[in-house]
Scaffold this active site. Structure first.
Site, PDB file in Angstrom:
ATOM      1  N   TYR A 145      -1.516  -0.574  11.028  1.00 36.04           N
ATOM      2  CA  TYR A 145      -1.696  -1.233   9.719  1.00 36.04           C
ATOM      3  C   TYR A 145      -0.502  -0.943   8.812  1.00 36.04           C
ATOM      4  CZ  TYR A 145      -3.195  -1.622   4.815  1.00 36.04           C
ATOM      5  OH  TYR A 145      -3.245  -1.898   3.468  1.00 36.04           O
ATOM      6  N   SER A 146      -0.187   0.352   8.624  1.00 33.06           N
ATOM      7  CA  SER A 146       0.876   0.666   7.670  1.00 33.06           C
ATOM      8  C   SER A 146       2.236   0.208   8.197  1.00 33.06           C
ATOM      9  CB  SER A 146       0.880   2.151   7.303  1.00 33.06           C
ATOM     10  OG  SER A 146       0.926   2.975   8.429  1.00 33.06           O
ATOM     11  N   ALA A 147       2.412   0.207   9.522  1.00 34.55           N
ATOM     12  CA  ALA A 147       3.682  -0.295  10.077  1.00 34.55           C
ATOM     13  C   ALA A 147       3.830  -1.783   9.786  1.00 34.55           C
ATOM     14  CB  ALA A 147       3.736  -0.030  11.587  1.00 34.55           C
TER      15      ALA A 147
ATOM     16  N   TYR B  42     -14.820  11.550   9.663  1.00 29.05           N
ATOM     17  CA  TYR B  42     -13.781  11.735  10.681  1.00 29.05           C
ATOM     18  C   TYR B  42     -13.204  13.152  10.597  1.00 29.05           C
ATOM     19  CZ  TYR B  42     -13.640   6.563  10.825  1.00 29.05           C
ATOM     20  OH  TYR B  42     -13.940   5.227  10.929  1.00 29.05           O
TER      21      TYR B  42
ATOM     22  N   LYS C  58       2.429  -3.426   7.268  1.00 25.62           N
ATOM     23  CA  LYS C  58       2.659  -3.601   5.824  1.00 25.62           C
ATOM     24  C   LYS C  58       4.108  -3.219   5.479  1.00 25.62           C
ATOM     25  CE  LYS C  58       0.163  -4.623   2.945  1.00 25.62           C
ATOM     26  NZ  LYS C  58      -0.229  -5.949   2.375  1.00 25.62           N
TER      27      LYS C  58
ATOM     28  N   THR D 225       0.825  -1.205   0.000  1.00 27.09           N
ATOM     29  CA  THR D 225       0.000   0.000   0.000  1.00 27.09           C
ATOM     30  C   THR D 225       0.863   1.261   0.000  1.00 27.09           C
ATOM     31  OG1 THR D 225      -1.395   1.297   1.496  1.00 27.09           O
ATOM     32  CG2 THR D 225      -0.097  -0.410   2.515  1.00 27.09           C
ATOM     33  N   ASP D 226       0.282   2.365  -0.457  1.00 16.86           N
ATOM     34  CA  ASP D 226       1.001   3.645  -0.388  1.00 16.86           C
ATOM     35  C   ASP D 226       1.116   4.139   1.061  1.00 16.86           C
ATOM     36  OD1 ASP D 226      -1.672   4.323   0.031  1.00 16.86           O
ATOM     37  OD2 ASP D 226      -1.742   5.891  -1.511  1.00 16.86           O
ATOM     38  N   GLU D 227       0.346   3.530   1.979  1.00 17.91           N
ATOM     39  CA  GLU D 227       0.335   4.035   3.353  1.00 17.91           C
ATOM     40  C   GLU D 227       1.681   3.828   4.059  1.00 17.91           C
ATOM     41  OE1 GLU D 227      -3.340   3.334   5.479  1.00 17.91           O
ATOM     42  OE2 GLU D 227      -4.458   3.126   3.617  1.00 17.91           O
TER      43      GLU D 227
HETATM   44  P1  NAD Z   1      -9.547  -7.317   2.416  1.00 15.34           P
HETATM   45  O1  NAD Z   1      -9.509  -7.057   3.883  1.00 15.34           O
HETATM   46  O2  NAD Z   1     -10.786  -7.031   1.651  1.00 15.34           O
HETATM   47  O3  NAD Z   1      -9.169  -8.845   2.137  1.00 15.34           O
HETATM   48  C1  NAD Z   1      -8.128  -9.496   2.817  1.00 15.34           C
HETATM   49  C2  NAD Z   1      -8.284 -11.000   2.598  1.00 15.34           C
HETATM   50  O4  NAD Z   1      -7.205 -11.654   3.291  1.00 15.34           O
HETATM   51  C3  NAD Z   1      -9.585 -11.575   3.172  1.00 15.34           C
HETATM   52  O5  NAD Z   1     -10.184 -12.443   2.233  1.00 15.34           O
HETATM   53  C4  NAD Z   1      -9.132 -12.325   4.412  1.00 15.34           C
HETATM   54  O6  NAD Z   1      -9.953 -13.443   4.722  1.00 15.34           O
HETATM   55  C5  NAD Z   1      -7.727 -12.749   4.020  1.00 15.34           C
HETATM   56  N1  NAD Z   1      -6.875 -12.986   5.204  1.00 15.34           N
HETATM   57  C6  NAD Z   1      -6.727 -12.166   6.282  1.00 15.34           C
HETATM   58  N2  NAD Z   1      -5.888 -12.739   7.176  1.00 15.34           N
HETATM   59  C7  NAD Z   1      -5.484 -13.930   6.624  1.00 15.34           C
HETATM   60  C8  NAD Z   1      -4.605 -14.966   7.062  1.00 15.34           C
HETATM   61  N3  NAD Z   1      -3.987 -14.899   8.255  1.00 15.34           N
HETATM   62  N4  NAD Z   1      -4.401 -16.012   6.241  1.00 15.34           N
HETATM   63  C9  NAD Z   1      -5.032 -16.093   5.033  1.00 15.34           C
HETATM   64  N5  NAD Z   1      -5.891 -15.156   4.593  1.00 15.34           N
HETATM   65  C10 NAD Z   1      -6.103 -14.083   5.371  1.00 15.34           C
HETATM   66  O7  NAD Z   1      -8.309  -6.516   1.819  1.00 15.34           O
HETATM   67  P2  NAD Z   1      -8.143  -5.768   0.420  1.00 15.34           P
HETATM   68  O8  NAD Z   1      -8.643  -4.401   0.548  1.00 15.34           O
HETATM   69  O9  NAD Z   1      -8.632  -6.642  -0.657  1.00 15.34           O
HETATM   70  O10 NAD Z   1      -6.548  -5.681   0.348  1.00 15.34           O
HETATM   71  C11 NAD Z   1      -5.793  -6.749  -0.221  1.00 15.34           C
HETATM   72  C12 NAD Z   1      -4.322  -6.395  -0.159  1.00 15.34           C
HETATM   73  O11 NAD Z   1      -4.090  -5.184  -0.874  1.00 15.34           O
HETATM   74  C13 NAD Z   1      -3.804  -6.156   1.260  1.00 15.34           C
HETATM   75  O12 NAD Z   1      -2.517  -6.702   1.341  1.00 15.34           O
HETATM   76  C14 NAD Z   1      -3.774  -4.638   1.389  1.00 15.34           C
HETATM   77  O13 NAD Z   1      -2.772  -4.240   2.289  1.00 15.34           O
HETATM   78  C15 NAD Z   1      -3.440  -4.236  -0.035  1.00 15.34           C
HETATM   79  N6  NAD Z   1      -3.932  -2.905  -0.451  1.00 15.34           N
HETATM   80  C16 NAD Z   1      -5.245  -2.561  -0.273  1.00 15.34           C
HETATM   81  C17 NAD Z   1      -5.704  -1.314  -0.721  1.00 15.34           C
HETATM   82  C18 NAD Z   1      -7.154  -0.913  -0.586  1.00 15.34           C
HETATM   83  O14 NAD Z   1      -7.497   0.237  -0.873  1.00 15.34           O
HETATM   84  N7  NAD Z   1      -8.054  -1.798  -0.186  1.00 15.34           N
HETATM   85  C19 NAD Z   1      -4.809  -0.428  -1.325  1.00 15.34           C
HETATM   86  C20 NAD Z   1      -3.470  -0.821  -1.490  1.00 15.34           C
HETATM   87  C21 NAD Z   1      -3.058  -2.063  -1.060  1.00 15.34           C
HETATM   88  P1  TYD Z   2     -10.765   3.988   4.571  1.00 19.48           P
HETATM   89  O1  TYD Z   2     -11.751   3.567   3.522  1.00 19.48           O
HETATM   90  O2  TYD Z   2     -10.818   3.340   5.913  1.00 19.48           O
HETATM   91  O3  TYD Z   2      -9.316   3.827   3.910  1.00 19.48           O
HETATM   92  P2  TYD Z   2      -7.845   4.305   4.471  1.00 19.48           P
HETATM   93  O4  TYD Z   2      -7.955   4.657   5.898  1.00 19.48           O
HETATM   94  O5  TYD Z   2      -7.016   3.096   4.252  1.00 19.48           O
HETATM   95  O6  TYD Z   2      -7.445   5.464   3.606  1.00 19.48           O
HETATM   96  O7  TYD Z   2     -10.910   5.552   4.797  1.00 19.48           O
HETATM   97  C1  TYD Z   2     -10.783   6.478   3.717  1.00 19.48           C
HETATM   98  C2  TYD Z   2     -10.818   7.870   4.311  1.00 19.48           C
HETATM   99  O8  TYD Z   2     -12.131   8.118   4.845  1.00 19.48           O
HETATM  100  C3  TYD Z   2      -9.864   8.067   5.470  1.00 19.48           C
HETATM  101  O9  TYD Z   2      -9.333   9.388   5.427  1.00 19.48           O
HETATM  102  C4  TYD Z   2     -10.725   7.902   6.706  1.00 19.48           C
HETATM  103  C5  TYD Z   2     -12.090   8.417   6.248  1.00 19.48           C
HETATM  104  N1  TYD Z   2     -13.267   7.759   6.852  1.00 19.48           N
HETATM  105  C6  TYD Z   2     -14.281   8.542   7.409  1.00 19.48           C
HETATM  106  O10 TYD Z   2     -14.218   9.785   7.422  1.00 19.48           O
HETATM  107  N2  TYD Z   2     -15.355   7.912   7.958  1.00 19.48           N
HETATM  108  C7  TYD Z   2     -15.470   6.534   7.978  1.00 19.48           C
HETATM  109  O11 TYD Z   2     -16.477   6.006   8.515  1.00 19.48           O
HETATM  110  C8  TYD Z   2     -14.441   5.759   7.390  1.00 19.48           C
HETATM  111  C9  TYD Z   2     -14.513   4.260   7.387  1.00 19.48           C
HETATM  112  C10 TYD Z   2     -13.347   6.417   6.836  1.00 19.48           C
END
Ligand code: NAD
Ligand code: TYD
Length: 376
Positions: A183-185, A240, A187, A135-137
């Site tokens: 989370y970001s730590a 938030y 990752k 992630t970019d975080e």
């Molecule tokens: P998500 O939470 O929707 O899905 C995570 C999946 O991992 C779930 O299906 C869960 O059951 C599985 N999982 C969790 N713990 C597990 C374990 N111990 N063993 C096996 N499976 C396990 O997440 P997402 O949003 O689809 O993100 C997927 C990946 O992409 C993550 O690594 C996240 O850090 C990265 N990412 C997400 C975003 C975003 O905006 N969602 C952006 C950049 C990177």
């Molecule tokens: P989120 O979807 O949790 O993604 P991330 O924290 O990984 O960026 O949140 C996106 C943005 O929205 C973030 O700045 C936090 C804010 N947010 C709210 O203001 N209210 C909410 O209920 C949630 C879930 C997020």
């Protein structure tokens, strides 16, 4: 060419799009989806591909080293796309240990199991790849030097000419890691382990860091699906702080397409940033969501703005994320396919048309029905 690809976290949001893309596009590949089915994993996300001959689901925990060893050997895995993770910042603030266990120890177990198997083969690492999705975080937070926005210096198909940037700096691949949330730590730590396995053992690895994704099948604890569902039910929209934080949004299918391209054409040991130059202040994005949902539901335009409720800010809330993805665009020719306005329209329509999917989650039924069919 025949390949055996392990995709971890395939029952989650992004993983399900990656699994679907690979199963449909590569009939010669055997796709093994390994997922623990935590609260975020939902096999209903993959109903359309579950019976395909080139698809197999395995329920397992990436932090279980013996299971990772067994599964990687059993399926003769030659490529890994690792998405499994705990992914929600708010949960990481309440329960950092689960994030360290899955994201750090889990990634390490997967790396170690892949290393042992690949080193045991006559061809060793030839034709293998461990691709880690990050992630970019991990880069920390950028400053909001232009709170009202300035014309964005770069555009892609995801952004339009009148889009704004809210600061002068962007995350590039060489930006120093500076994670703030648990989370970001976690990752960031997993990214370091992946690179350490390359540098120490010569394992072929790759890392990509992507901006915030949006689209179908996202668990409704994240901003966009949560707010769409709350508007539909006339429930408060918890913003938030002042809603001034900025996120850079990419349609999930464009992320999946980037992953496909990088998995096949990316250079070993490289890092690629993935994003569409598409920054939005939370409150502006929320107003677009409200307008779109109101229009599609036939509510008077903007009537749901009364649901906006400013709440206590998230602890350590990162102010701005903004990805510079020019390396990926120039070296591998990737470009997002969708304008943000189209992507949001598509996304809102999808959630409104799939109320059954949402209800299954909010009622908790998905865990009982789909996910109980499998045992670890
Ligand atoms: P998500 O939470 O929707 O899905 C995570 C999946 O991992 C779930 O299906 C869960 O059951 C599985 N999982 C969790 N713990 C597990 C374990 N111990 N063993 C096996 N499976 C396990 O997440 P997402 O949003 O689809 O993100 C997927 C990946 O992409 C993550 O690594 C996240 O850090 C990265 N990412 C997400 C975003 C975003 O905006 N969602 C952006 C950049 C990177
Ligand atoms: P989120 O979807 O949790 O993604 P991330 O924290 O990984 O960026 O949140 C996106 C943005 O929205 C973030 O700045 C936090 C804010 N947010 C709210 O203001 N209210 C909410 O209920 C949630 C879930 C997020």
């Amino acid at each position: 060419m025949k390949r055996n690809i392990l995709i971890t976290g395939g029952a989650g949001f992004i993983g399900s799009h990656v699994v679907r893309l690979f199963v449909n596009k590569y009939p010669d590949y055997n796709i093994v989806n390994l997922d623990k089915l935590t609260y975020a994993g939902n096999l209903a996300n993959l109903k359309d591909v579950e019976d395909r001959p080139n698809y197999k689901f395995v329920k397992a925990d990436i932090a279980d080293l013996d299971d990772m060893r067994r599964i990687i050997v059993e399926y003769k895995i030659d490529g890994i796309i690792h998405l499994a993770a705990e992914s929600h910042v708010d949960r990481s603030i309440k329960d950092p240990f689960t994030f360290a266990r899955t994201n750090v120890m889990g990634t390490l177990a997967l790396l170690q199991a892949a290393k042992e198997y690949w080193e045991s083969l006559p061809e060793r690492y030839d034709g293998k790849l461990f691709y880690h999705i990050s992630t970019d975080e991990v880069y920390g937070a950028l400053e909001l030097t232009h709170p009202e926005g300035v014309p964005a210096p770069f555009t892609t198909k995801a952004s339009s000419e009148d889009d704004m940037a809210y600061g002068t700096e962007f995350f590039v691949e060489t930006t120093k890691y500076n994670p703030h949330s648990p989370y970001s730590a976690s990752k960031a730590s997993s990214d370091h382990f992946v690179r350490a396995y390359h540098d120490t053992y010569g394992m072929p690895t790759l890392v990509t860091n992507c901006s915030n994704n949006y689209g179908p099948y996202q668990f409704p604890e994240k901003l966009i699906p949560l707010f769409i569902n709350n508007i539909r039910h006339g429930k408060p929209l918890p913003v938030y702080g002042k809603g001034e934080n900025v996120r850079d949004w990419l349609f999930v299918e464009d992320h999946a397409r980037a992953i496909d391209l990088i998995f096949h054409k990316g250079k070993e040991a490289e890092t690629y940033n993935i994003g569409g130059f598409n920054e939005w202040k939370n409150i502006d994005l929320i107003k677009v969501i409200i307008k779109t949902v109101d229009r599609l539901l036939g509510n008077p335009e903007g009537s749901s703005e009364k649901l906006i409720t400013y709440v206590t800010d998230r602890l350590g809330h990162d102010m701005r994320y903004a990805i510079d993805s020019r390396k990926l665009q120039s070296e591998l020719g990737w470009e997002p396919s969708l304008q943000f306005e189209e992507g949001i329209e598509k996304t809102v329509r999808w959630y409104l048309d799939h109320q059954d999917w949402m209800d299954n989650i909010t009622s908790g039924d998905y865990e009982k029905y789909y996910n109980n069919m499998y045992k670890i």
